[in-house]
Design a protein around this motif. Structure first.
Motif: not given
Ligand code: GLN
Length: 248
Positions: A53, A55-56, A87-88, A117-118, A156, A229
């Motif tokens: 993870g 930030e993609s 995640c990312a 996303r998010n 997250i 995660h």
């Protein structure tokens, strides 16, 4: 022995390496675990790769700057080596992403899905929840004493898969069985988080007929993804399960 890499630009790199080390020990498997920042390092990962993870947007920029974006696509979609994105990492492994920045975002792809996303909002809406993960049931990661234990899942600024793109795919007689691998939904977050736009618009696809929730773990052939995660808790059952899948 087999080599497994962890893409090492940011995120839970050390945590994934630690969990892999413990998981391999519990399976009594001898593996080499390396950090990956170059295509030569990627090339040496004959058994698999984890994309952590973070930030993609940053991950795809870093991968492009290191000349790794095309090698990663080749690794996932041509060589079809084993990959797991958390995640990312899951965002990077999806064919489409929504709620991306205006100028778009480059992905690796491999999973015929769209991620949102998010999905749960900002950092302060991050949460931990206990999941019943049926796919762990047949794993040696799950002994009798742990078989009924829920998995502590940490979300997250997590994405969810809100659309399957496979339904629209026409059968290609040339495709190898691997290329025809279906998307397997491995876990859905039930109930309280289901009130998202895609579910309301009926776009969630056939996997969740009663609109029961958001897809948070899935697999398609060689590609595995989780919204959460597992490396950030000390529950290594998913790492053990993944190693069992990829080391045969
Ligand atoms: N929100 C991040 C993204 O869009 C992912 C967060 C994470 O990996 N924990 O890339």
């Amino acid at each position: 022995g087999p080599t497994i890499g962890v893409l090492a630009f940011q995120g839970g790199v050390i945590e994934h390496m630690t969990a892999l080390t413990k998981a391999a020990a519990s399976l009594q498997k001898d593996i080499t675990i390396i950090e990956v920042r170059s295509s030569a390092e990627l090339e040496s990962c004959d058994a698999g790769l984890i994309i952590p993870g973070g930030e993609s947007t940053h991950l795809s920029r870093a991968a492009r700057e290191c000349g790794l974006l095309e090698p990663l696509r080749d690794y996932v979609k041509v060589k079809r080596r084993q990959v797991w994105g958390t995640c990312a990492g899951l965002i990077m492994l999806s064919e489409e992403a929504s709620a991306v920045k205006k100028d778009g975002q480059e992905l690796i792809g491999g999973l015929d899905v769209r991620v949102h996303r998010n999905h749960f909002g900002r950092q302060n809406e991050s949460f931990m929840t206990n999941l019943d993960l049926d796919f762990l049931r047949n794993s040696t990661a799950t002994n009798e004493s742990s078989s009924s234990l829920p998995f502590p899942a940490m979300f997250i600024r997590a994405p969810v898969v809100d659309k399957l793109l496979t339904a629209a795919k026409t059968h290609d007689a040339e495709a190898t069985p691997q290329e025809d691998a279906p998307v397997e939904v491995l876990a859905v977050l039930p109930g309280r988080h289901a009130s998202n736009k895609a579910a309301a618009a009926g776009e969630l696809g056939p996997v969740s007929p009663e609109g029961a929730g958001d897809i948070i773990a899935l697999r398609q052939g060689n590609v595995f993804g989780t919204s959460f995660h597992p490396e950030l808790t000390d529950d290594i059952r998913i790492h053990v399960w993944w190693l069992e899948q990829i080391l045969s």
